[in-house]
Design a protein around this motif. Structure first.
Motif, short mmCIF file in Angstrom:
data_model
loop_
_atom_site.label_atom_id
_atom_site.label_comp_id
_atom_site.label_asym_id
_atom_site.label_seq_id
_atom_site.Cartn_x
_atom_site.Cartn_y
_atom_site.Cartn_z
N SER A 194 0.10 29.26 -58.21
CA SER A 194 0.52 28.18 -57.30
C SER A 194 1.37 28.77 -56.18
O SER A 194 2.40 28.21 -55.79
CB SER A 194 1.32 27.12 -58.07
OG SER A 194 0.55 26.52 -59.08
N TYR A 195 0.93 29.91 -55.67
CA TYR A 195 1.76 30.71 -54.77
C TYR A 195 2.12 29.94 -53.49
O TYR A 195 3.32 29.82 -53.15
CB TYR A 195 1.00 31.99 -54.41
CG TYR A 195 1.85 33.04 -53.73
CD1 TYR A 195 2.49 34.03 -54.48
CD2 TYR A 195 2.01 33.06 -52.35
CE1 TYR A 195 3.27 35.00 -53.86
CE2 TYR A 195 2.78 34.02 -51.73
CZ TYR A 195 3.41 34.98 -52.49
OH TYR A 195 4.18 35.94 -51.87
N TYR A 247 12.27 29.20 -57.29
CA TYR A 247 11.17 29.76 -58.08
C TYR A 247 11.52 29.77 -59.57
O TYR A 247 10.68 29.48 -60.42
CB TYR A 247 10.84 31.18 -57.61
CG TYR A 247 10.39 31.26 -56.17
CD1 TYR A 247 9.67 30.22 -55.58
CD2 TYR A 247 10.69 32.37 -55.38
CE1 TYR A 247 9.26 30.28 -54.25
CE2 TYR A 247 10.28 32.45 -54.04
CZ TYR A 247 9.57 31.40 -53.49
OH TYR A 247 9.16 31.47 -52.18
N ASP A 257 4.52 26.99 -54.07
CA ASP A 257 5.90 27.38 -54.34
C ASP A 257 6.62 27.86 -53.09
O ASP A 257 7.80 27.55 -52.87
CB ASP A 257 5.94 28.46 -55.42
CG ASP A 257 5.58 27.92 -56.80
OD1 ASP A 257 5.32 26.70 -56.92
OD2 ASP A 257 5.57 28.71 -57.76
N PRO A 263 7.36 33.34 -56.66
CA PRO A 263 6.36 32.27 -56.66
C PRO A 263 5.34 32.50 -57.78
O PRO A 263 4.96 33.63 -58.06
CB PRO A 263 5.69 32.41 -55.28
CG PRO A 263 6.65 33.19 -54.45
CD PRO A 263 7.39 34.09 -55.39
N ARG A 264 4.92 31.41 -58.41
CA ARG A 264 3.88 31.54 -59.43
C ARG A 264 2.58 32.00 -58.77
O ARG A 264 2.15 31.38 -57.79
CB ARG A 264 3.65 30.20 -60.13
CG ARG A 264 4.80 29.70 -60.98
CD ARG A 264 4.58 28.25 -61.36
NE ARG A 264 4.58 27.39 -60.18
CZ ARG A 264 3.98 26.19 -60.10
NH1 ARG A 264 3.30 25.72 -61.14
NH2 ARG A 264 4.04 25.48 -59.00
N ILE A 304 11.27 26.16 -60.87
CA ILE A 304 9.87 25.73 -60.94
C ILE A 304 9.18 26.36 -62.15
O ILE A 304 8.46 25.70 -62.91
CB ILE A 304 9.15 26.14 -59.64
CG1 ILE A 304 9.55 25.21 -58.50
CG2 ILE A 304 7.64 26.15 -59.82
CD1 ILE A 304 9.00 23.83 -58.59
N ARG A 305 9.40 27.66 -62.33
CA ARG A 305 8.76 28.36 -63.44
C ARG A 305 9.28 27.84 -64.79
O ARG A 305 8.51 27.71 -65.75
CB ARG A 305 9.00 29.86 -63.33
CG ARG A 305 8.11 30.55 -62.31
CD ARG A 305 8.56 31.99 -62.10
NE ARG A 305 7.59 32.77 -61.32
CZ ARG A 305 6.69 33.58 -61.84
NH1 ARG A 305 6.60 33.71 -63.16
NH2 ARG A 305 5.86 34.26 -61.07
N ASP A 365 4.95 19.97 -65.83
CA ASP A 365 5.03 20.42 -64.45
C ASP A 365 4.17 19.52 -63.58
O ASP A 365 2.96 19.69 -63.58
CB ASP A 365 4.66 21.90 -64.32
CG ASP A 365 3.40 22.29 -65.12
OD1 ASP A 365 2.99 21.54 -66.03
OD2 ASP A 365 2.85 23.35 -64.83
#
Length: 539
Positions: free
Chosen positions: A273-274, A292, A277, A269-270, A295-296, A304
């Motif tokens: 933005s935990y 993940y 995600d 997860p970022r 998304i990244r 994004d």
């Protein structure tokens, strides 16, 4: 296969010597919030101690993170333990912007931007939490974005150029050069949690802006850095095979050409933005690491998020960024190859110049082959796993025109579609999909207005370009006159509503909006009168 062997040989000659230096030189000295705080970080984010997930990664630990974690483990089971109180005791909240700045409504929007530059400029400082210290002054976007961002900065520089702030442009270029030399690439922003990914590679375009101010010869000063930047994007190209056609950001196409995709090395997860995600991974019903990564990779694109990355064109849970060959990314790398060719000529190395020229030509041919859909007469992203274009229209299609890669007939068709489908009352809309994602309709963004206007001008579609510029300047000015702010993004379809979507509220400041607005007014001096008139709209 001769094409494959030849292209791979060129990468071995030009890229491999620089790809050996890609590992971050200063990694051991930095603070990585998610990694260094472990379960503490996870709980702060999952319990939403702060409304914005980016706040805690930007907090500065007041002592050794190991000691803070130890204290947390000892205290968390004690009666009356409060997580937020613990965090506030052991961390300093991110520095907030100076709130003494107030908008003076008697100033025009251009005067307002000139007053804003010092407010958005950060000076080099000491080590501070996850922030990677830079040696020179730089401009931040504004709002929650308290650090420099890669592709944002090019568009900000357009405004700095108009304002005559050449030394600040020089400083920002030198900061990015510093990041290349110390981390192996230009990260998304100067935070440790951004190090595993980059953003659209605009460094070569920044060098062009600097060369416009200081002369073409200055490009030579950045030749080594641009080679390293190119090596980052092409890392692993020499290893590609038909059996294993993709590695990191490079993909071997069926005809032997090599094109690029977005990627991130860390399938977690970022940190910024935990919670978002983690929740998406649960909802998607896919392997969390797979979500993940996708998304990244989309975060690296700068878009994004957008339906251009979604398999079904609708739902983010179907995100498939790493399967996609983005048309805009490959146009940017085409320009990088041409810039490296020019640098080689300036250095008197004609052999190397010819090699980069061949790589650029091979990329152009591949983009025109794979990203052009002859049935739709439009440039799309290409899914290398399904061997088809995605057929999701977006403003990424203008990039081959911006860099003069498109054939004239192709440019005409793209211009016709932009005119018919994308031009809206406030400028051009990002995609044609109403998805709730911020890089979709009804939103318009300053960088894409600029790319579209210049792309159309390159092929003689000056009326359409002027229409977009006029509408965008009018919208920016009206919102400023009503709110005293310049925004990160705008609703270009319904001028009475604000832009929406995304993982955070619309931010003001705003670096690239300021930059593009000033540059457009310098490009179209007649638009100056819009900024001095009474507002036309009520928002």
């Amino acid at each position: 296969m001769k094409q494959t062997c030849y292209i791979l040989k060129l990468y071995l000659l030009l890229v491999l010597p620089f790809s050996l230096t890609l590992q971050p030189a200063q990694a051991q000295q930095l603070y990585y919030p998610a990694q260094d705080l472990g379960k503490l970080f996870e709980q702060v984010q999952l319990q939403r101690v702060f409304p914005d997930s980016k706040t805690f990664p930007d907090c500065v630990p007041l002592s050794d993170p190991k000691q803070i974690v130890q204290a947390y483990e000892q205290q968390k089971q004690q009666p009356g333990f409060e997580l937020k109180a613990f965090v506030l005791q052991h961390f300093r909240l991110p520095q907030q912007p100076d709130t003494s700045f107030t908008t003076n409504k008697t100033h025009t929007v251009t005067e307002h931007i000139e007053r804003l530059w010092p407010e958005l400029t950060r000076q080099p400082g000491e080590y501070s939490g996850s922030l990677i210290v830079l040696p020179h002054a730089y401009v931040v976007p504004g709002g929650r974005f308290r650090e420099i961002y890669y592709w944002d900065s090019f568009f900000t520089m357009l405004g700095l150029q108009t304002s005559g702030k050449t030394e600040l442009i020089q400083n920002m270029v030198d900061n990015f050069t510093h990041l290349i030399q110390t981390t192996g690439h230009i990260p998304n922003g100067n935070r440790t949690y951004y190090l595993s990914r980059s953003q659209p590679p605009f460094y070569a375009l920044m060098l062009r802006v600097l060369a416009q101010q200081k002369g073409r010869g200055i490009l030579l000063n950045y030749r080594s850095a641009l080679k390293k930047e190119y090596a980052f994007w092409m890392d692993g190209a020499e290893k590609l095979t038909v059996a294993n056609p993709a590695h990191r950001r490079v993909v071997l196409m069926p005809d032997g050409s090599i094109l690029n995709r977005y990627w991130d090395d860390n399938p977690q997860p970022r940190p910024e933005s935990y919670l978002e995600d983690v929740e998406l991974a649960k909802k998607a019903g896919r392997q969390p690491e797979e979500i993940y990564r996708e998304i990244r990779a989309a975060a690296e694109s700068g878009w994004d998020f957008s339906t251009r990355w979604f398999a079904d064109g609708k739902d983010i849970s179907t995100i498939q960024t790493t399967s996609i060959i983005p048309v805009d990314l490959n146009a940017l790398l085409f320009h990088m190859e041409l810039t490296l060719q020019e640098m080689a000529l300036l250095a008197g190395n004609k052999t190397e110049a010819r090699q980069y020229e061949k790589l650029a030509k091979a990329r152009r041919d591949a983009v025109l082959k794979y990203n052009w859909n002859a049935e739709h007469d439009f440039f799309y992203d290409y899914n290398y796993k399904t061997n088809t274009t995605t057929n999701i229209p977006s403003l990424a299609a203008v990039y081959p025109l911006y860099f003069n890669m498109a054939k004239r007939k192709q440019a005409k068709r793209v211009a016709q579609k932009i005119k018919a489908d994308f031009i809206s009352p406030g400028g051009v809309v990002t995609t044609l999909n109403q998805s709730g994602q911020q890089w979709d309709a009804p939103n318009g963004w300053a960088p894409l207005q600029w790319m579209t206007i210049q792309a159309l001008r390159n092929y003689g579609f000056t009326d359409e370009a002027a229409t977009i510029a006029t509408s965008w300047v009018q919208l920016n000015t009206d919102v400023y006159q009503e709110t005293g702010k310049l925004m990160e993004k705008y609703n270009v379809e319904n001028l009475g509503l604000p832009a929406g979507g995304g993982e955070y509220p619309n931010q003001d400041g705003f670096g690239w909006t300021n930059g593009v607005l000033l540059k457009l007014i310098s490009l179209y001096p007649e638009l100056q009168k819009i900024t001095e008139a009474e507002p036309e709209l009520q928002h």
